[in-house]
Scaffold this active site. Structure first.
Site, PDB file in Angstrom:
ATOM      1  N   CYS B 162       0.811  -1.227   0.000  1.00 23.81           N
ATOM      2  CA  CYS B 162       0.000   0.000   0.000  1.00 23.81           C
ATOM      3  C   CYS B 162       0.840   1.271   0.000  1.00 23.81           C
ATOM      4  O   CYS B 162       0.303   2.362  -0.111  1.00 23.81           O
ATOM      5  CB  CYS B 162      -0.924   0.000   1.204  1.00 23.81           C
ATOM      6  SG  CYS B 162      -1.742  -1.579   1.421  1.00 23.81           S
ATOM      7  N   HIS B 294      -3.537   7.932   5.369  1.00 22.75           N
ATOM      8  CA  HIS B 294      -3.615   6.595   4.784  1.00 22.75           C
ATOM      9  C   HIS B 294      -5.062   6.110   4.939  1.00 22.75           C
ATOM     10  O   HIS B 294      -5.629   5.562   4.002  1.00 22.75           O
ATOM     11  CB  HIS B 294      -2.610   5.658   5.449  1.00 22.75           C
ATOM     12  CG  HIS B 294      -2.452   4.362   4.726  1.00 22.75           C
ATOM     13  ND1 HIS B 294      -2.134   4.309   3.389  1.00 22.75           N
ATOM     14  CD2 HIS B 294      -2.609   3.075   5.127  1.00 22.75           C
ATOM     15  CE1 HIS B 294      -2.097   3.035   3.014  1.00 22.75           C
ATOM     16  NE2 HIS B 294      -2.385   2.277   4.036  1.00 22.75           N
ATOM     17  N   GLU B 305      -3.006   5.485  13.058  1.00 24.19           N
ATOM     18  CA  GLU B 305      -2.593   6.671  12.307  1.00 24.19           C
ATOM     19  C   GLU B 305      -2.913   7.952  13.090  1.00 24.19           C
ATOM     20  O   GLU B 305      -2.076   8.865  13.153  1.00 24.19           O
ATOM     21  CB  GLU B 305      -3.290   6.694  10.941  1.00 24.19           C
ATOM     22  CG  GLU B 305      -2.866   7.891  10.095  1.00 24.19           C
ATOM     23  CD  GLU B 305      -3.304   7.777   8.639  1.00 24.19           C
ATOM     24  OE1 GLU B 305      -4.198   6.966   8.338  1.00 24.19           O
ATOM     25  OE2 GLU B 305      -2.747   8.530   7.807  1.00 24.19           O
ATOM     26  N   LYS B 326      -9.786   7.780   0.459  1.00 25.28           N
ATOM     27  CA  LYS B 326     -10.155   6.386   0.158  1.00 25.28           C
ATOM     28  C   LYS B 326     -11.650   6.173   0.347  1.00 25.28           C
ATOM     29  O   LYS B 326     -12.217   5.248  -0.228  1.00 25.28           O
ATOM     30  CB  LYS B 326      -9.389   5.414   1.059  1.00 25.28           C
ATOM     31  CG  LYS B 326      -7.923   5.261   0.681  1.00 25.28           C
ATOM     32  CD  LYS B 326      -7.253   4.151   1.486  1.00 25.28           C
ATOM     33  CE  LYS B 326      -5.790   3.978   1.120  1.00 25.28           C
ATOM     34  NZ  LYS B 326      -4.909   5.053   1.645  1.00 25.28           N
ATOM     35  N   HIS B 331      -9.368   1.908  -1.856  1.00 26.06           N
ATOM     36  CA  HIS B 331      -7.947   1.695  -1.615  1.00 26.06           C
ATOM     37  C   HIS B 331      -7.322   1.126  -2.884  1.00 26.06           C
ATOM     38  O   HIS B 331      -7.547  -0.031  -3.231  1.00 26.06           O
ATOM     39  CB  HIS B 331      -7.775   0.737  -0.439  1.00 26.06           C
ATOM     40  CG  HIS B 331      -6.374   0.671   0.088  1.00 26.06           C
ATOM     41  ND1 HIS B 331      -5.279   1.048  -0.657  1.00 26.06           N
ATOM     42  CD2 HIS B 331      -5.885   0.289   1.302  1.00 26.06           C
ATOM     43  CE1 HIS B 331      -4.183   0.881   0.072  1.00 26.06           C
ATOM     44  NE2 HIS B 331      -4.523   0.434   1.264  1.00 26.06           N
ATOM     45  N   PHE B 390       1.256  -2.848   4.591  1.00 26.70           N
ATOM     46  CA  PHE B 390       1.438  -4.174   5.175  1.00 26.70           C
ATOM     47  C   PHE B 390       2.933  -4.484   5.115  1.00 26.70           C
ATOM     48  O   PHE B 390       3.614  -4.167   4.137  1.00 26.70           O
ATOM     49  CB  PHE B 390       0.694  -5.231   4.341  1.00 26.70           C
ATOM     50  CG  PHE B 390      -0.739  -5.420   4.757  1.00 26.70           C
ATOM     51  CD1 PHE B 390      -1.295  -4.738   5.815  1.00 26.70           C
ATOM     52  CD2 PHE B 390      -1.539  -6.335   4.077  1.00 26.70           C
ATOM     53  CE1 PHE B 390      -2.609  -4.937   6.197  1.00 26.70           C
ATOM     54  CE2 PHE B 390      -2.854  -6.542   4.441  1.00 26.70           C
ATOM     55  CZ  PHE B 390      -3.398  -5.849   5.504  1.00 26.70           C
TER      56      PHE B 390
END
Lengths: 89, 403
Positions: B162, B294, B305, B326, B331, B390
């Site tokens: 990501c 994010h 976050e 998003k 995403h 990830f």
């Protein structure tokens, strides 16, 4: 059926906890057994594969899921219920 | 050290087939998320996604091109065309040698892989098309951009899940800043909305079945999208000399690794990346007006976050606007940072902050100004764009208004 489901689930959980099935007691929670969220998701996958059922579970809201994961006993009861519902008819 | 500016932007994503259309959708808080229209969708439990709609490959690419261009490459080339046209650049001689392409993608030609696994495993075929390998390889898009525009400098693909696009754009920034390149074509692309792609994500049990609601207390997961964002990064002196229109300046970049867990994010790793971008840009937290989060809409990301932003910004955390686009475009995995950079450019250039749509219930663990549901007019001079992948790989960019 009941005893067989119980034994299989205890084995699946024992594998994730890296313990012997005989070390698992039904009132323990996954947290007690040191199983984290990834271990839980893997255990659910194993349960689905073993019993050919769909387990409703979203890792974002584990507590609001219809699938009660608060203890080993509650998981066995939930799986019994899902087998009855999904294998009926 | 050379200053680095953005002189071209292009995109095709679930919100629109151009930057202008995307800005309009972001201003209006429109959602690009809907029912998935893909083969075997009835075998999925997650049936929503943010697909690029109204796109017909035949109208853009001939048969020979389609034999070589996976959907992620097609998206890249469409976005690159818009970005390069805006920049007004063409490449030959010395400039071609000093220009490169660094793109982010996570799945590369996953759709091609999916189609051909079906052919050999499900349909039992023993023969596949001769161009499957060059079509599915992760660097196919970067290579086709280099061939299309005669770009002969450093070119490669970055795959950090990501954070791929942010890592890619950070490399482009470093290459120009250090003098190794004059111009870089950068950004990223993703196209994982095929049966195998969604099925794999479904297994992780982090996907929402109804909507993407970042920072909202009732959020229940992420929604996958597809598309591309491509930018022209250019040495400031070069851009100035040729009288180019400058969209924004890239002033900082930071990368960190959590070194802790393959899927769970770490507050400390994210905070180090945010703080690092501020240090690299030589700005303080109080100068930052907007953060493109994010903001995946998962329980784990959003609270981590927010805690990371709060820890770096301290008292200033209440002053900064932070939104997750998003909620609108989904995403885009390896392409997400590129499409999200558009929201940063819109904030700096047009003074419009894209909202976090689908916001329904405040979450005390995400108690920041998340620009809920409606875009906001505000003049901001510096912005950040967060990406936390990830595998614990974090990449944060800092941009500055020009002029």
């Amino acid at each position: 059926m009941g005893a067989e489901v119980k034994q299989t689930i205890v084995e699946i959980i024992a594998e994730q906890a890296v313990l012997e099935p005989s070390d698992i007691s039904l009132d323990q929670s996954l947290e007690d057994l040191g199983i984290d969220s990834m271990g839980l998701v893997e255990a659910i996958f194993s349960i689905e594969e073993r019993f050919d059922i769909q387990v409703p579970f979203n890792a974002n809201e584990p507590e609001s899921s219809e699938f009660d994961i608060s203890s080993v006993a509650s998981i066995i009861a939930a799986v019994d219920g899902l087998i009855a519902a999904q294998k009926a008819g | 050290m050379n200053r680095v500016v953005i002189t071209g932007a292009g995109t095709i994503n679930p919100l629109g087939h151009s930057v202008a259309a995307t800005f309009e959708a972001m201003r209006e808080g429109r959602s690009g998320i809907g029912d998935l229209d893909i083969r075997d969708v009835e075998r999925l439990t997650v049936r929503i996604g943010a697909q690029v709609k109204g796109y017909a490959p035949d109208e853009r690419f001939n048969r020979q091109q389609q034999a070589l261009y996976d959907r992620f490459t097609q998206f890249t080339l469409i976005a690159a065309d818009e970005a390069l046209t805006q920049s007004g650049l063409s490449f030959s001689g010395q400039l071609a040698a000093e220009t490169g392409v660094v793109l982010g993608t996570s799945g590369g030609g996953l759709g091609t892989l999916d189609d051909n696994y079906r052919a050999v495993y499900e349909e039992g075929k023993n023969r596949v098309h001769p161009f499957i390998v060059p079509k599915l390889m992760n660097n196919a898009a970067a290579s086709h951009v280099s061939m299309t525009y005669n770009v002969k400098g450093p070119s490669f693909t970055v795959a950090t899940a990501c954070a791929s696009s942010n890592h890619a754009m950070g490399q482009a920034f470093h290459l120009i800043r250090s003098g190794l390149a004059r111009v870089m074509i950068t950004g990223g692309s993703e196209s994982m909305l095929c049966f195998g792609g969604v099925k794999a994500w479904e297994g992780l049990r982090v996907m929402s079945k109804d909507a993407c609601r970042p920072f909202s207390a009732n959020r229940n997961g992420m929604v996958q999208g597809e598309g591309a964002g491509i930018f022209v990064f250019e040495d400031y002196a070069h851009a100035k000399k040729r009288g180019a229109d400058i969209l924004a300046e890239v002033v900082g970049f930071s990368m960190t690794s959590d070194a802790s867990d393959i899927v769970m994010p770490s507050q400390q790793g994210a905070a180090r990346a945010i703080a690092g971008a501020l240090t690299d840009a030589r700005i303080s937290a109080d100068q930052v007006g907007y953060i493109n989060a994010h903001g995946t809409g998962t329980a784990a990301n959003d609270k981590t976050e927010c805690a990371a932003v709060a820890s770096v910004f301290g008292r200033q955390a209440d002053q900064v606007m932070i939104s997750s686009t998003k909620s609108m475009h989904g995403h885009l995995i390896g392409g997400t940072g590129a499409v999200e950079l558009l929201a940063c450019i819109m904030a700096l250039k047009d003074g419009v902050i894209a909202p976090t749509i689908g916001y329904e219930e405040p979450d005390p663990e995400c108690a920041l100004d998340v620009v809920p549901n409606e875009a906001r007019e505000a003049s901001v001079d510096h912005v950040l764009s967060n990406a936390f992948a990830f595998g614990g790989l974090n990449a944060v960019l800092a941009l500055k208004k020009i002029g």
